[in-house]
Design a protein around this motif. Sequence first.
Motif, PDB file in Angstrom:
ATOM      1  N   ILE A   1     -18.315   5.144  -8.301  1.00  0.00           N
ATOM      2  CA  ILE A   1     -17.064   4.484  -7.934  1.00  0.00           C
ATOM      3  C   ILE A   1     -16.478   3.746  -9.128  1.00  0.00           C
ATOM      4  CG2 ILE A   1     -16.029   2.681  -6.487  1.00  0.00           C
ATOM      5  CD1 ILE A   1     -18.136   3.449  -4.338  1.00  0.00           C
ATOM      6  N   THR A   2     -17.324   3.051  -9.863  1.00  0.00           N
ATOM      7  CA  THR A   2     -16.846   2.334 -11.047  1.00  0.00           C
ATOM      8  C   THR A   2     -16.167   3.291 -12.023  1.00  0.00           C
ATOM      9  OG1 THR A   2     -18.649   0.730 -10.832  1.00  0.00           O
ATOM     10  CG2 THR A   2     -17.530   0.847 -12.962  1.00  0.00           C
ATOM     11  N   GLU A   3     -16.772   4.424 -12.244  1.00  0.00           N
ATOM     12  CA  GLU A   3     -16.234   5.391 -13.212  1.00  0.00           C
ATOM     13  C   GLU A   3     -14.874   5.926 -12.779  1.00  0.00           C
ATOM     14  OE1 GLU A   3     -17.406   9.747 -15.166  1.00  0.00           O
ATOM     15  OE2 GLU A   3     -18.925   8.564 -14.111  1.00  0.00           O
ATOM     16  N   VAL A   4     -14.737   6.365 -11.517  1.00  0.00           N
ATOM     17  CA  VAL A   4     -13.469   6.977 -11.104  1.00  0.00           C
ATOM     18  C   VAL A   4     -12.345   5.944 -11.035  1.00  0.00           C
ATOM     19  CG1 VAL A   4     -14.642   8.841  -9.873  1.00  0.00           C
ATOM     20  CG2 VAL A   4     -13.920   6.805  -8.604  1.00  0.00           C
ATOM     21  N   VAL A   5     -12.673   4.722 -10.650  1.00  0.00           N
ATOM     22  CA  VAL A   5     -11.636   3.687 -10.585  1.00  0.00           C
ATOM     23  C   VAL A   5     -11.201   3.286 -11.988  1.00  0.00           C
ATOM     24  CG1 VAL A   5     -11.126   1.318  -9.834  1.00  0.00           C
ATOM     25  CG2 VAL A   5     -12.357   2.876  -8.317  1.00  0.00           C
ATOM     26  N   GLN A   6     -12.146   3.190 -12.899  1.00  0.00           N
ATOM     27  CA  GLN A   6     -11.781   2.884 -14.293  1.00  0.00           C
ATOM     28  C   GLN A   6     -10.907   3.991 -14.879  1.00  0.00           C
ATOM     29  OE1 GLN A   6     -12.156   0.026 -15.403  1.00  0.00           O
ATOM     30  NE2 GLN A   6     -14.183  -0.856 -15.124  1.00  0.00           N
ATOM     31  N   GLN A   7     -11.042   5.199 -14.359  1.00  0.00           N
ATOM     32  CA  GLN A   7     -10.236   6.324 -14.848  1.00  0.00           C
ATOM     33  C   GLN A   7      -8.893   6.436 -14.140  1.00  0.00           C
ATOM     34  OE1 GLN A   7     -12.891   9.664 -14.325  1.00  0.00           O
ATOM     35  NE2 GLN A   7     -14.047   9.221 -16.194  1.00  0.00           N
ATOM     36  N   GLY A   8      -8.637   5.587 -13.115  1.00  0.00           N
ATOM     37  CA  GLY A   8      -7.311   5.557 -12.519  1.00  0.00           C
ATOM     38  C   GLY A   8      -7.208   5.851 -11.040  1.00  0.00           C
ATOM     39  N   THR A   9      -8.309   6.212 -10.373  1.00  0.00           N
ATOM     40  CA  THR A   9      -8.231   6.431  -8.931  1.00  0.00           C
ATOM     41  C   THR A   9      -7.859   5.119  -8.243  1.00  0.00           C
ATOM     42  OG1 THR A   9      -9.895   8.194  -8.985  1.00  0.00           O
ATOM     43  CG2 THR A   9      -9.512   7.133  -6.860  1.00  0.00           C
ATOM     44  N   PRO A  10      -6.806   5.080  -7.430  1.00  0.00           N
ATOM     45  CA  PRO A  10      -6.409   3.828  -6.774  1.00  0.00           C
ATOM     46  C   PRO A  10      -7.516   3.309  -5.857  1.00  0.00           C
ATOM     47  CG  PRO A  10      -4.656   5.457  -6.619  1.00  0.00           C
ATOM     48  CD  PRO A  10      -5.866   6.172  -7.121  1.00  0.00           C
ATOM     49  N   TYR A  11      -7.742   2.010  -5.927  1.00  0.00           N
ATOM     50  CA  TYR A  11      -8.786   1.377  -5.123  1.00  0.00           C
ATOM     51  C   TYR A  11      -8.187   0.198  -4.372  1.00  0.00           C
ATOM     52  CZ  TYR A  11     -13.042  -1.187  -3.853  1.00  0.00           C
ATOM     53  OH  TYR A  11     -14.027  -1.845  -3.158  1.00  0.00           O
TER      54      TYR A  11
ATOM     55  N   LEU B   1       0.817  -1.219   0.000  1.00  0.00           N
ATOM     56  CA  LEU B   1       0.000   0.000   0.000  1.00  0.00           C
ATOM     57  C   LEU B   1       0.849   1.266   0.000  1.00  0.00           C
ATOM     58  CD1 LEU B   1      -2.840  -1.041   2.476  1.00  0.00           C
ATOM     59  CD2 LEU B   1      -2.765  -1.224  -0.025  1.00  0.00           C
ATOM     60  N   GLN B   2       2.106   1.153   0.414  1.00  0.00           N
ATOM     61  CA  GLN B   2       2.999   2.319   0.395  1.00  0.00           C
ATOM     62  C   GLN B   2       3.186   2.877  -1.005  1.00  0.00           C
ATOM     63  OE1 GLN B   2       6.407   0.635   2.651  1.00  0.00           O
ATOM     64  NE2 GLN B   2       6.255   2.472   3.899  1.00  0.00           N
ATOM     65  N   THR B   3       3.130   2.018  -1.987  1.00  0.00           N
ATOM     66  CA  THR B   3       3.265   2.483  -3.374  1.00  0.00           C
ATOM     67  C   THR B   3       1.918   2.553  -4.088  1.00  0.00           C
ATOM     68  OG1 THR B   3       3.744   0.197  -4.076  1.00  0.00           O
ATOM     69  CG2 THR B   3       5.618   1.622  -3.601  1.00  0.00           C
ATOM     70  N   HIS B   4       0.925   1.904  -3.529  1.00  0.00           N
ATOM     71  CA  HIS B   4      -0.406   1.930  -4.147  1.00  0.00           C
ATOM     72  C   HIS B   4      -1.061   3.294  -3.954  1.00  0.00           C
ATOM     73  CE1 HIS B   4      -4.074   0.200  -5.746  1.00  0.00           C
ATOM     74  NE2 HIS B   4      -4.746   0.577  -4.678  1.00  0.00           N
ATOM     75  N   PHE B   5      -0.948   3.835  -2.745  1.00  0.00           N
ATOM     76  CA  PHE B   5      -1.469   5.163  -2.427  1.00  0.00           C
ATOM     77  C   PHE B   5      -0.308   6.142  -2.261  1.00  0.00           C
ATOM     78  CE2 PHE B   5      -4.904   2.437  -0.504  1.00  0.00           C
ATOM     79  CZ  PHE B   5      -5.890   2.775  -1.422  1.00  0.00           C
TER      80      PHE B   5
ATOM     81  N   GLN C   1     -13.616  13.251  -5.976  1.00  0.00           N
ATOM     82  CA  GLN C   1     -12.433  14.054  -5.667  1.00  0.00           C
ATOM     83  C   GLN C   1     -11.375  13.284  -4.880  1.00  0.00           C
ATOM     84  OE1 GLN C   1     -13.877  17.597  -3.690  1.00  0.00           O
ATOM     85  NE2 GLN C   1     -14.997  18.300  -5.489  1.00  0.00           N
ATOM     86  N   ALA C   2     -11.638  12.042  -4.541  1.00  0.00           N
ATOM     87  CA  ALA C   2     -10.743  11.274  -3.677  1.00  0.00           C
ATOM     88  C   ALA C   2      -9.416  10.964  -4.362  1.00  0.00           C
ATOM     89  CB  ALA C   2     -11.417   9.965  -3.258  1.00  0.00           C
ATOM     90  N   ALA C   3      -8.337  10.986  -3.579  1.00  0.00           N
ATOM     91  CA  ALA C   3      -7.015  10.568  -4.078  1.00  0.00           C
ATOM     92  C   ALA C   3      -6.883   9.057  -4.090  1.00  0.00           C
ATOM     93  CB  ALA C   3      -5.923  11.186  -3.217  1.00  0.00           C
ATOM     94  N   GLY C   4      -7.783   8.375  -3.408  1.00  0.00           N
ATOM     95  CA  GLY C   4      -7.803   6.922  -3.359  1.00  0.00           C
ATOM     96  C   GLY C   4      -9.037   6.479  -2.616  1.00  0.00           C
ATOM     97  N   ILE C   5      -9.413   5.218  -2.781  1.00  0.00           N
ATOM     98  CA  ILE C   5     -10.616   4.668  -2.151  1.00  0.00           C
ATOM     99  C   ILE C   5     -10.271   3.328  -1.525  1.00  0.00           C
ATOM    100  CG2 ILE C   5     -12.983   3.833  -2.553  1.00  0.00           C
ATOM    101  CD1 ILE C   5     -12.979   5.651  -5.093  1.00  0.00           C
ATOM    102  N   PHE C   6     -10.760   3.127  -0.307  1.00  0.00           N
ATOM    103  CA  PHE C   6     -10.626   1.831   0.371  1.00  0.00           C
ATOM    104  C   PHE C   6     -11.998   1.404   0.867  1.00  0.00           C
ATOM    105  CE2 PHE C   6      -9.169  -0.258   4.612  1.00  0.00           C
ATOM    106  CZ  PHE C   6      -9.431  -1.523   4.105  1.00  0.00           C
ATOM    107  N   THR C   7     -12.439   0.213   0.453  1.00  0.00           N
ATOM    108  CA  THR C   7     -13.676  -0.357   0.965  1.00  0.00           C
ATOM    109  C   THR C   7     -13.332  -1.532   1.860  1.00  0.00           C
ATOM    110  OG1 THR C   7     -14.824   0.245  -1.088  1.00  0.00           O
ATOM    111  CG2 THR C   7     -15.940  -1.284   0.400  1.00  0.00           C
TER     112      THR C   7
END
Length: 235
Positions: free
Chosen positions: A108-118, A25-29, A81-87
Amino acid sequence: MRNIIIASTSTIYNQSYLEYLLPTLQTHFTPGSTIVFIPYARPSGISHDEYTQKVREAFESIQVQVKGLHEFDNPKEAIQQAAGIFTGGGNTFLLVKQLYAHDLISTITEVVQQGTPYLGCSAGSNICGLTMETTNDMPITYPPSFKTFGFVPFNINPHYLDPIEGSTHMGETRETRINEFHTINSQPVVGLREGSWLRVSGDRIILEGTLTARIFEQNKAAYEVEPYTDLSTLK
């Protein structure tokens, strides 16, 4: 490019919350960033605030800030607007019901498909598949649909357990239940063992960790795949 980690669990035996995943996660986020945590699954019924605080403490060690989605007046805008998402994990039925109630599935699907780290763990990883129908959870509430994010072209069974040799337990095994799923549904299912995760980078889906995963396809015998296998062709 998609940047997704789909982890079987948040905690493995004899380790603290997320400890085994923190180096990844150090490099994921991005250090110094603030990610949005979705606490809707509420494991053991804990409050959104309690759950978010637990996550916040874990991420402090990698210099990532955490804010619970329930703390925002506009959840959709927070996700956008999130820099990353964790569920996080918990009950998948409750999680999916709340995501639909707040109209967040498509956002959520849209922003993650566009590159927001999940990052998803347990219930949060189950919903990365085509549907939530291979969850291990009790149906404590009823979501309007079992359809989920579809970040990968198959279903996921987190916390996959093998039959225990010599056990006198007479209930169904995980394999039996997944075979029951395949009497009606055609999509493959990946059984993710504790401590394993899938890393999605663009169109590649790689099994990571030290354990094999068990693959179930309709009308085929189940089989094992080794760590670092590319599962992007599994459909």
